[in-house]
Design a protein around this motif. Sequence first.
Motif, PDB file in Angstrom:
ATOM      1  N   VAL A 217       0.862  -1.187   0.000  1.00 54.32           N
ATOM      2  CA  VAL A 217       0.000   0.000   0.000  1.00 54.32           C
ATOM      3  C   VAL A 217       0.893   1.229   0.000  1.00 54.32           C
ATOM      4  O   VAL A 217       1.945   1.237   0.634  1.00 54.32           O
ATOM      5  CB  VAL A 217      -0.919   0.003   1.255  1.00 54.32           C
ATOM      6  CG1 VAL A 217      -1.642   1.331   1.419  1.00 54.32           C
ATOM      7  CG2 VAL A 217      -1.910  -1.150   1.188  1.00 54.32           C
ATOM      8  N   LYS A 218       0.467   2.271  -0.727  1.00 54.58           N
ATOM      9  CA  LYS A 218       1.213   3.543  -0.719  1.00 54.58           C
ATOM     10  C   LYS A 218       0.281   4.640  -0.266  1.00 54.58           C
ATOM     11  O   LYS A 218      -0.779   4.843  -0.864  1.00 54.58           O
ATOM     12  CB  LYS A 218       1.753   3.845  -2.125  1.00 54.58           C
ATOM     13  CG  LYS A 218       2.540   5.138  -2.216  1.00 54.58           C
ATOM     14  CD  LYS A 218       3.212   5.268  -3.562  1.00 54.58           C
ATOM     15  CE  LYS A 218       3.855   6.629  -3.731  1.00 54.58           C
ATOM     16  NZ  LYS A 218       4.772   7.000  -2.639  1.00 54.58           N
ATOM     17  N   MET A 241      -3.169  10.357 -11.396  1.00 55.62           N
ATOM     18  CA  MET A 241      -3.396  11.806 -11.554  1.00 55.62           C
ATOM     19  C   MET A 241      -3.070  12.558 -10.269  1.00 55.62           C
ATOM     20  O   MET A 241      -2.366  13.574 -10.285  1.00 55.62           O
ATOM     21  CB  MET A 241      -4.864  12.060 -11.942  1.00 55.62           C
ATOM     22  CG  MET A 241      -5.229  11.647 -13.357  1.00 55.62           C
ATOM     23  SD  MET A 241      -7.027  11.689 -13.645  1.00 55.62           S
ATOM     24  CE  MET A 241      -7.366  13.460 -13.473  1.00 55.62           C
ATOM     25  N   ASN A 242      -3.570  12.036  -9.137  1.00 55.17           N
ATOM     26  CA  ASN A 242      -3.347  12.708  -7.852  1.00 55.17           C
ATOM     27  C   ASN A 242      -1.893  12.641  -7.404  1.00 55.17           C
ATOM     28  O   ASN A 242      -1.355  13.612  -6.859  1.00 55.17           O
ATOM     29  CB  ASN A 242      -4.242  12.075  -6.775  1.00 55.17           C
ATOM     30  CG  ASN A 242      -5.708  12.365  -7.002  1.00 55.17           C
ATOM     31  OD1 ASN A 242      -6.060  13.344  -7.639  1.00 55.17           O
ATOM     32  ND2 ASN A 242      -6.582  11.496  -6.506  1.00 55.17           N
ATOM     33  N   GLU A 243      -1.259  11.499  -7.637  1.00 47.13           N
ATOM     34  CA  GLU A 243       0.110  11.301  -7.164  1.00 47.13           C
ATOM     35  C   GLU A 243       1.112  12.113  -7.979  1.00 47.13           C
ATOM     36  O   GLU A 243       2.079  12.653  -7.444  1.00 47.13           O
ATOM     37  CB  GLU A 243       0.460   9.810  -7.234  1.00 47.13           C
ATOM     38  CG  GLU A 243       1.706   9.410  -6.486  1.00 47.13           C
ATOM     39  CD  GLU A 243       1.555   9.436  -4.970  1.00 47.13           C
ATOM     40  OE1 GLU A 243       2.599   9.588  -4.295  1.00 47.13           O
ATOM     41  OE2 GLU A 243       0.422   9.316  -4.470  1.00 47.13           O
ATOM     42  N   LEU A 244       0.878  12.206  -9.297  1.00 42.28           N
ATOM     43  CA  LEU A 244       1.849  12.865 -10.187  1.00 42.28           C
ATOM     44  C   LEU A 244       1.408  14.250 -10.635  1.00 42.28           C
ATOM     45  O   LEU A 244       2.174  14.958 -11.294  1.00 42.28           O
ATOM     46  CB  LEU A 244       2.078  11.987 -11.426  1.00 42.28           C
ATOM     47  CG  LEU A 244       2.665  10.595 -11.191  1.00 42.28           C
ATOM     48  CD1 LEU A 244       2.766   9.840 -12.511  1.00 42.28           C
ATOM     49  CD2 LEU A 244       4.031  10.676 -10.526  1.00 42.28           C
ATOM     50  N   LYS A 259       0.740  -1.067 -17.039  1.00 43.46           N
ATOM     51  CA  LYS A 259      -0.189  -2.086 -16.515  1.00 43.46           C
ATOM     52  C   LYS A 259      -0.180  -2.190 -14.983  1.00 43.46           C
ATOM     53  O   LYS A 259      -0.586  -3.200 -14.432  1.00 43.46           O
ATOM     54  CB  LYS A 259       0.142  -3.483 -17.087  1.00 43.46           C
ATOM     55  CG  LYS A 259       0.341  -3.521 -18.587  1.00 43.46           C
ATOM     56  CD  LYS A 259      -0.926  -3.183 -19.322  1.00 43.46           C
ATOM     57  CE  LYS A 259      -0.720  -3.322 -20.831  1.00 43.46           C
ATOM     58  NZ  LYS A 259      -1.830  -2.708 -21.605  1.00 43.46           N
ATOM     59  N   SER A 260       0.284  -1.161 -14.307  1.00 43.98           N
ATOM     60  CA  SER A 260       0.378  -1.169 -12.845  1.00 43.98           C
ATOM     61  C   SER A 260       0.386   0.260 -12.339  1.00 43.98           C
ATOM     62  O   SER A 260       1.121   1.107 -12.883  1.00 43.98           O
ATOM     63  CB  SER A 260       1.660  -1.890 -12.410  1.00 43.98           C
ATOM     64  OG  SER A 260       2.097  -1.452 -11.137  1.00 43.98           O
ATOM     65  N   ILE A 265       3.457   5.231 -11.450  1.00 43.13           N
ATOM     66  CA  ILE A 265       3.903   6.328 -10.580  1.00 43.13           C
ATOM     67  C   ILE A 265       5.434   6.407 -10.573  1.00 43.13           C
ATOM     68  O   ILE A 265       6.020   7.497 -10.679  1.00 43.13           O
ATOM     69  CB  ILE A 265       3.337   6.164  -9.156  1.00 43.13           C
ATOM     70  CG1 ILE A 265       1.804   6.380  -9.182  1.00 43.13           C
ATOM     71  CG2 ILE A 265       4.002   7.126  -8.187  1.00 43.13           C
ATOM     72  CD1 ILE A 265       1.103   5.982  -7.905  1.00 43.13           C
ATOM     73  N   ILE A 266       6.084   5.249 -10.462  1.00 42.89           N
ATOM     74  CA  ILE A 266       7.550   5.219 -10.447  1.00 42.89           C
ATOM     75  C   ILE A 266       8.095   5.799 -11.743  1.00 42.89           C
ATOM     76  O   ILE A 266       8.997   6.656 -11.735  1.00 42.89           O
ATOM     77  CB  ILE A 266       8.070   3.769 -10.232  1.00 42.89           C
ATOM     78  CG1 ILE A 266       7.767   3.314  -8.807  1.00 42.89           C
ATOM     79  CG2 ILE A 266       9.567   3.675 -10.505  1.00 42.89           C
ATOM     80  CD1 ILE A 266       8.027   1.830  -8.566  1.00 42.89           C
ATOM     81  N   TYR A 267       7.570   5.349 -12.880  1.00 44.37           N
ATOM     82  CA  TYR A 267       8.052   5.818 -14.175  1.00 44.37           C
ATOM     83  C   TYR A 267       7.735   7.300 -14.367  1.00 44.37           C
ATOM     84  O   TYR A 267       8.562   8.078 -14.870  1.00 44.37           O
ATOM     85  CB  TYR A 267       7.448   4.990 -15.304  1.00 44.37           C
ATOM     86  CG  TYR A 267       8.007   5.366 -16.656  1.00 44.37           C
ATOM     87  CD1 TYR A 267       9.212   4.818 -17.115  1.00 44.37           C
ATOM     88  CD2 TYR A 267       7.326   6.273 -17.478  1.00 44.37           C
ATOM     89  CE1 TYR A 267       9.729   5.174 -18.351  1.00 44.37           C
ATOM     90  CE2 TYR A 267       7.841   6.635 -18.712  1.00 44.37           C
ATOM     91  CZ  TYR A 267       9.034   6.077 -19.146  1.00 44.37           C
ATOM     92  OH  TYR A 267       9.549   6.434 -20.367  1.00 44.37           O
TER      93      TYR A 267
END
Length: 270
Positions: A217-218, A241-244, A259-260, A265-267
């Motif tokens: 979980v993040k 959208m919210n995270e980045l 696909k994840s 988010i990492i990319y």
Amino acid sequence: MDFIKTTEQDSNYNNLEKMTINEIISNINKEDKTVPLAVEKALPQIEALIDQVVTKLKQGGRLFYIGAGTSGRLGILDASECPPTFGVSHNLVIGLIAGGDSAIRKAVENAEDSTLQGWQNLQDYNVSTKDIVIGIAASGTTPYVVHALKKCNEESIITGCITCNKNSPLSLVAQFPIEVIVGPEFLTGSSRMKAGTAQKLVLNMITTTTMIQLKKVKGNKMVDMQLSNNKLVDRGIKMIMNELNVSQEEASKLLQEHKSVRQSIIYGRK
């Protein structure tokens, strides 16, 4: 201390057939309100068992639930929710029920009375000391469950349990017992009611807390969930959208590519 099966004691209500619909549901609701308070009293026991689960799973082990009837079905329900919710393998949390998978829908006669079948079912999965086994039984007396845990103890496999009676045979055999004492059911002996609700609440705690501890979980988001339908894809796009702080179009493009949610988010941060 003598073992008293409070889950089988007479209901605090009588002449149920003479009650109106409103009286029945009001009284059921009144009883249901007591369940979270009973769970609260068991929080130290719940914490102790979860600590063991987290340790075993971090070391590459698996979590087994084993039960009969309603208890077995609740364990299977909780186990089956882990892969879509947290993106983990179907072999990480495994639910077993007396009588096999057909018993999920239809009761199998005398299946819970077997003193051998529980351990045999665990052996089908090559259970070992790397794993942890939690027996679920409202009564705390189900032979299928009790004897499976006894055998686990003999084989040095960590055991826990969820039951709704104090000092039951299951509590005494489990190394890490959880006892949620909900008292008599509205309908005498119908442990799918308060006892079942209590078991569901505890199961929610066990897997949700464990998966958070395993970094699945993040923040407060299910970033490893399986994107198995449109609702979950839309949820994943909103998370990105919210995270980045990117547009819906950009979030959707990232999700289609990776696909994840987590990998998107990492990319996207690079």
